[in-house]
Design a protein around this motif. Structure first.
Motif, short mmCIF file in Angstrom:
data_model
loop_
_atom_site.label_atom_id
_atom_site.label_comp_id
_atom_site.label_asym_id
_atom_site.label_seq_id
_atom_site.Cartn_x
_atom_site.Cartn_y
_atom_site.Cartn_z
N PRO A 153 0.82 -1.21 0.00
CA PRO A 153 0.00 0.00 0.00
C PRO A 153 0.85 1.27 0.00
CG PRO A 153 0.11 -0.89 2.22
CD PRO A 153 0.87 -1.86 1.33
N VAL A 154 1.73 1.37 -0.99
CA VAL A 154 2.59 2.55 -1.14
C VAL A 154 2.66 2.90 -2.62
CG1 VAL A 154 3.98 2.05 0.92
CG2 VAL A 154 4.72 1.20 -1.32
N ALA A 155 2.95 4.16 -2.91
CA ALA A 155 3.02 4.63 -4.29
C ALA A 155 4.30 4.17 -4.97
CB ALA A 155 2.93 6.15 -4.32
N ASP A 156 4.29 4.21 -6.29
CA ASP A 156 5.49 3.89 -7.08
C ASP A 156 6.63 4.83 -6.70
OD1 ASP A 156 3.80 2.16 -8.35
OD2 ASP A 156 3.85 3.16 -10.30
N GLU A 157 7.82 4.27 -6.62
CA GLU A 157 9.05 5.05 -6.43
C GLU A 157 8.92 6.08 -5.30
OE1 GLU A 157 10.25 6.65 -10.21
OE2 GLU A 157 10.56 4.65 -11.08
N SER A 158 8.44 5.60 -4.15
CA SER A 158 8.18 6.51 -3.03
C SER A 158 9.05 6.27 -1.81
CB SER A 158 6.71 6.41 -2.61
OG SER A 158 6.38 5.07 -2.22
N VAL A 159 9.91 5.22 -1.83
CA VAL A 159 10.74 4.92 -0.67
C VAL A 159 12.21 4.77 -1.08
CG1 VAL A 159 8.83 3.81 0.54
CG2 VAL A 159 10.40 2.41 -0.78
#
Length: 275
Positions: A153-159
């Motif tokens: 449950p995280v956006a693309d290329e966000s971490v």
């Protein structure tokens, strides 16, 4: 760990993916709602001294343990992913299978107030426990989200960094876990996980035993399989370093057999290319 002496047979039934997921959810939901800290992957609980000793066996320092309030450290895991992650101030960190939040809170200290730590766990009871530990640890830069590691449950290329501690072996679809990790990482982002790897074939009954699957044994992949999965997902600079000293605590996972004959803890690293 499971005592399979009464069920050892050659015609063990292969456990389907959904049954495995449900069994994992139930097992760790039970651990999450226990009022005392638990050691290893069993449900037998231990006192604070035993818990601290087992946690130090995994590679944590006494300062690590003392810096986190009671309730986050459940004695689970097979290593210390933060020790290999080389976290920097301001980074966004994603923890796959965050449990009670122990590794998340340690990471939160490393990345500081300008950073963010996101814990993902598919067990509602674990998410509830981790969220209750946020105030206990006076943490403002960590949050916990319910979700499966195969569908983050995280956006693309966000971490910037993905950590995990003895959780990916529990997934029935490990290639999908690594594809999702790759999707979530920013270009140049890195993977730093602790997990068990298989060093010798398990007996059929243990390989398909539901308690072995939920106890971080039967789902372990070989080094070669992990290398292939990571490369297929797109990761570069893949390194898998075996932790031979892990046999000291792996031997304690099952009273009926020495599991260190079959699995060993490893530090697993990879990097997403800049472009």
């Amino acid at each position: 760990m499971s005592d399979t002496t009464n069920s050892e047979r050659d015609d063990a039934t292969i456990v389907d993916a959904e049954t495995q997921r449900q069994a994992v959810r139930e097992r760790y939901g039970t651990i999450a709602t226990d009022e005392s800290s638990c050691c290893g992957d069993s449900l037998s609980c231990c006192n604070d001294t035993e818990l601290e000793g087992r946690t130090e066996q995994l590679g944590y320092t006494a300062d690590d343990i003392d810096s986190i309030a009671d309730g986050a450290n459940l004695g689970l895991g097979c290593g210390n992913p933060n020790a290999i992650a080389s976290l920097e101030a301001g980074e966004t960190v994603l923890d796959l299978g965050s449990g009670g939040g122990f590794d998340c809170f340690l990471a939160a200290e490393e990345v500081g107030e300008e950073g963010l730590v996101i814990g993902v766990d598919m067990t509602p009871e674990m998410i509830e426990r981790a969220r209750s530990n946020v105030d206990k640890n006076d943490v403002t830069n960590a949050e916990f989200r319910l979700g499966e590691i195969e569908h983050l449950p995280v956006a693309d290329e966000s971490v910037d960094v993905i950590i995990s501690n003895c959780v990916i072996n529990l997934s029935p679809d490990k290639p999908q876990v690594f594809r999702e990790a790759y999707r979530a990482l920013r270009p140049g982002g890195r993977l730093a996980i602790s997990d068990v790897v298989m060093t010798a074939p398990l007996p059929a009954v243990a390989r398909n035993d539901i308690e072995s699957l939920t106890g971080c044994i039967a789902g372990a992949a070989t080094i070669e399989s992990l290398q292939t999965m990571l490369a297929d997902a797109g990761f570069e600079e893949v390194q898998i370093e075996l932790k031979e000293e892990s046999d000291e605590f792996i031997r304690e996972w099952d009273d009926s057999r020495d599991l260190s004959d079959y699995v060993v803890s490893a530090a697993i690293e990879g990097r997403k290319p800049l472009q």
